[in-house]
Scaffold this motif. Structure first.
Motif, PDB file in Angstrom:
ATOM      1  N   MET A   1       0.839  -1.199   0.000  1.00  0.00           N
ATOM      2  CA  MET A   1       0.000   0.000   0.000  1.00  0.00           C
ATOM      3  C   MET A   1       0.878   1.254   0.000  1.00  0.00           C
ATOM      4  O   MET A   1       1.917   1.295   0.632  1.00  0.00           O
ATOM      5  CB  MET A   1      -0.866  -0.037   1.258  1.00  0.00           C
ATOM      6  N   THR A   2       0.449   2.273  -0.697  1.00  0.00           N
ATOM      7  CA  THR A   2       1.276   3.475  -0.820  1.00  0.00           C
ATOM      8  C   THR A   2       0.814   4.574   0.125  1.00  0.00           C
ATOM      9  O   THR A   2       1.549   4.990   1.002  1.00  0.00           O
ATOM     10  CB  THR A   2       1.224   3.989  -2.272  1.00  0.00           C
ATOM     11  N   LEU A   3      -0.430   4.986  -0.065  1.00  0.00           N
ATOM     12  CA  LEU A   3      -0.924   6.135   0.697  1.00  0.00           C
ATOM     13  C   LEU A   3      -2.189   5.729   1.425  1.00  0.00           C
ATOM     14  O   LEU A   3      -3.078   5.124   0.830  1.00  0.00           O
ATOM     15  CB  LEU A   3      -1.236   7.255  -0.304  1.00  0.00           C
ATOM     16  N   SER A   4      -2.249   6.070   2.703  1.00  0.00           N
ATOM     17  CA  SER A   4      -3.408   5.673   3.485  1.00  0.00           C
ATOM     18  C   SER A   4      -3.945   6.878   4.253  1.00  0.00           C
ATOM     19  O   SER A   4      -3.241   7.458   5.074  1.00  0.00           O
ATOM     20  CB  SER A   4      -2.970   4.556   4.442  1.00  0.00           C
ATOM     21  N   VAL A   5      -5.160   7.242   3.927  1.00  0.00           N
ATOM     22  CA  VAL A   5      -5.824   8.375   4.578  1.00  0.00           C
ATOM     23  C   VAL A   5      -6.756   7.786   5.627  1.00  0.00           C
ATOM     24  O   VAL A   5      -7.633   6.988   5.308  1.00  0.00           O
ATOM     25  CB  VAL A   5      -6.635   9.185   3.523  1.00  0.00           C
ATOM     26  N   LYS A   6      -6.539   8.150   6.905  1.00  0.00           N
ATOM     27  CA  LYS A   6      -7.295   7.502   7.979  1.00  0.00           C
ATOM     28  C   LYS A   6      -8.062   8.522   8.806  1.00  0.00           C
ATOM     29  O   LYS A   6      -7.455   9.327   9.506  1.00  0.00           O
ATOM     30  CB  LYS A   6      -6.350   6.737   8.897  1.00  0.00           C
ATOM     31  N   ASP A   7      -9.377   8.486   8.669  1.00  0.00           N
ATOM     32  CA  ASP A   7     -10.257   9.274   9.551  1.00  0.00           C
ATOM     33  C   ASP A   7      -9.932  10.754   9.566  1.00  0.00           C
ATOM     34  O   ASP A   7      -9.942  11.400  10.634  1.00  0.00           O
ATOM     35  CB  ASP A   7     -10.112   8.737  10.991  1.00  0.00           C
ATOM     36  N   ILE A   8      -9.654  11.307   8.411  1.00  0.00           N
ATOM     37  CA  ILE A   8      -9.235  12.714   8.351  1.00  0.00           C
ATOM     38  C   ILE A   8     -10.436  13.656   8.488  1.00  0.00           C
ATOM     39  O   ILE A   8     -11.422  13.538   7.757  1.00  0.00           O
ATOM     40  CB  ILE A   8      -8.499  13.006   7.015  1.00  0.00           C
ATOM     41  N   SER A   9     -10.321  14.575   9.452  1.00  0.00           N
ATOM     42  CA  SER A   9     -11.276  15.674   9.556  1.00  0.00           C
ATOM     43  C   SER A   9     -10.501  16.975   9.485  1.00  0.00           C
ATOM     44  O   SER A   9      -9.358  17.069   9.959  1.00  0.00           O
ATOM     45  CB  SER A   9     -12.050  15.616  10.878  1.00  0.00           C
ATOM     46  N   LEU A  10     -11.132  17.972   8.859  1.00  0.00           N
ATOM     47  CA  LEU A  10     -10.500  19.280   8.729  1.00  0.00           C
ATOM     48  C   LEU A  10     -11.581  20.330   8.913  1.00  0.00           C
ATOM     49  O   LEU A  10     -12.581  20.326   8.194  1.00  0.00           O
ATOM     50  CB  LEU A  10      -9.862  19.420   7.339  1.00  0.00           C
ATOM     51  N   ARG A  11     -11.375  21.184   9.900  1.00  0.00           N
ATOM     52  CA  ARG A  11     -12.367  22.238  10.145  1.00  0.00           C
ATOM     53  C   ARG A  11     -11.718  23.613  10.033  1.00  0.00           C
ATOM     54  O   ARG A  11     -10.564  23.795  10.429  1.00  0.00           O
ATOM     55  CB  ARG A  11     -12.975  22.070  11.549  1.00  0.00           C
TER      56      ARG A  11
END
Ligand SMILES: Nc1ncnc2c1ncn2[C@@H]1O[C@H](COP(=O)(O)OP(=O)(O)OP(=O)(O)O)[C@@H](O)[C@H]1O
Length: 253
Positions: A1-11
């Motif tokens: 696996m290369t890139l793993s986005v986990k549970d990202i929140s941005l406010r």
């Protein structure tokens, strides 16, 4: 696996640009990131590339957490991006544009140093050789000495991609590369993305041209109002009622 986005929140204050978004990008694939205007696509690129620090969640690149690193640090690890607006220097030649992109890789610095030592001269000639090679990837090597401002718009977008390649990334994040392109330029762009993928670049593509996305991507992630509403291969995503509703709701974009 290369890139793993986990549970990202941005406010941003009261605005939730991203809410608990997770997905993986597999090595060697072209992954599409789609969704109506304001869905959070560019915000996600800004998080992955280190422009924004997420409010919560993590991004991993080859098992290293990169979500607290700076843009230049993430870039050095092998993640490069383009922006919605073309970022070329209009008054510089094509080869100079790409060489500036390589500057972080040469100790002497590409353009500003006075080329006194043999080491510096060697670094410059290697940077120039590689920059011309990268221009050849995007089909612009024959125009290497022209000024960027004299290129047609579609070729400026290709130069922008060559600049992103200058740091020798493994993953290329392309933010709306077809924006403003005519039909013929879109055909060239599609061929270029296919070629880069065949050369082993892993590609993540934000794009409003749904046909282009369906033709190029083996996997597609769909965002709406900062939430991931669907993920799968083009067939699965196209027939997902949530995706159909999101696009109809946004005027069928
Ligand atoms: N710097 C910022 N400050 C405040 N709000 C922001 C900022 N950046 C993005 N947003 C908000 O976050 C949400 C997601 O925006 P974003 O630009 O990521 O969407 P997008 O899917 O890329 O849209 P588009 O397709 O129009 O480019 C929007 O509501 C936007 O107004």
């Amino acid at each position: 696996m290369t890139l793993s986005v986990k549970d990202i929140s941005l406010r941003f204050g009261g605005v939730s640009a991203l809410t608990n978004v997770s997905f993986d990008v597999q090595e060697g694939q072209v992954t599409g990131l789609i969704g109506p205007n304001g869905a959070g696509k560019t915000s996600l690129f800004n998080v992955v590339s280190g422009i924004y620090t997420p409010t919560s969640g993590q991004v991993f690149y080859n098992d290293h957490e990169i979500s607290k690193l700076r843009l230049d640090q993430i870039n050095r690890l092998g993640v490069a991006r383009t922006f919605q607006n073309i970022m070329v220097f209009p008054e510089l030649s094509l080869v100079e544009n790409v060489m500036i992109g390589r500057q972080s890789r040469t100790k002497a610095g590409a353009l500003s140093s006075i080329f006194r030592t043999r080491k510096e001269r060697n670094e410059r000639s290697e940077a120039e050789r590689r920059s011309i090679e990268l221009l050849s990837y995007v089909g612009l090597d024959k125009k290497k000495d022209e000024l960027a401002k004299n290129l047609p718009y579609g070729e400026q977008r290709q130069l922008d991609i060559a600049r992103a390649l200058a740091t020798d990334p493994k993953i290329l994040l392309l933010d709306e590369p077809a924006a403003g392109l005519n039909l013929q330029e879109r055909v060239s762009l599609k061929a270029l993305i296919k070629k880069l993928n065949a050369m082993d670049y892993t590609i993540v593509l934000i794009e409003h041209d749904v046909k282009l996305v369906m033709d190029l991507c083996s996997r597609i992630v769909v965002l709406e109002y900062g939430n991931k509403i669907s993920e799968g291969d083009p067939q699965q995503v196209q027939s997902d009622p949530k995706v159909i509703a999101a696009y109809l709701g946004s005027g069928g974009e």
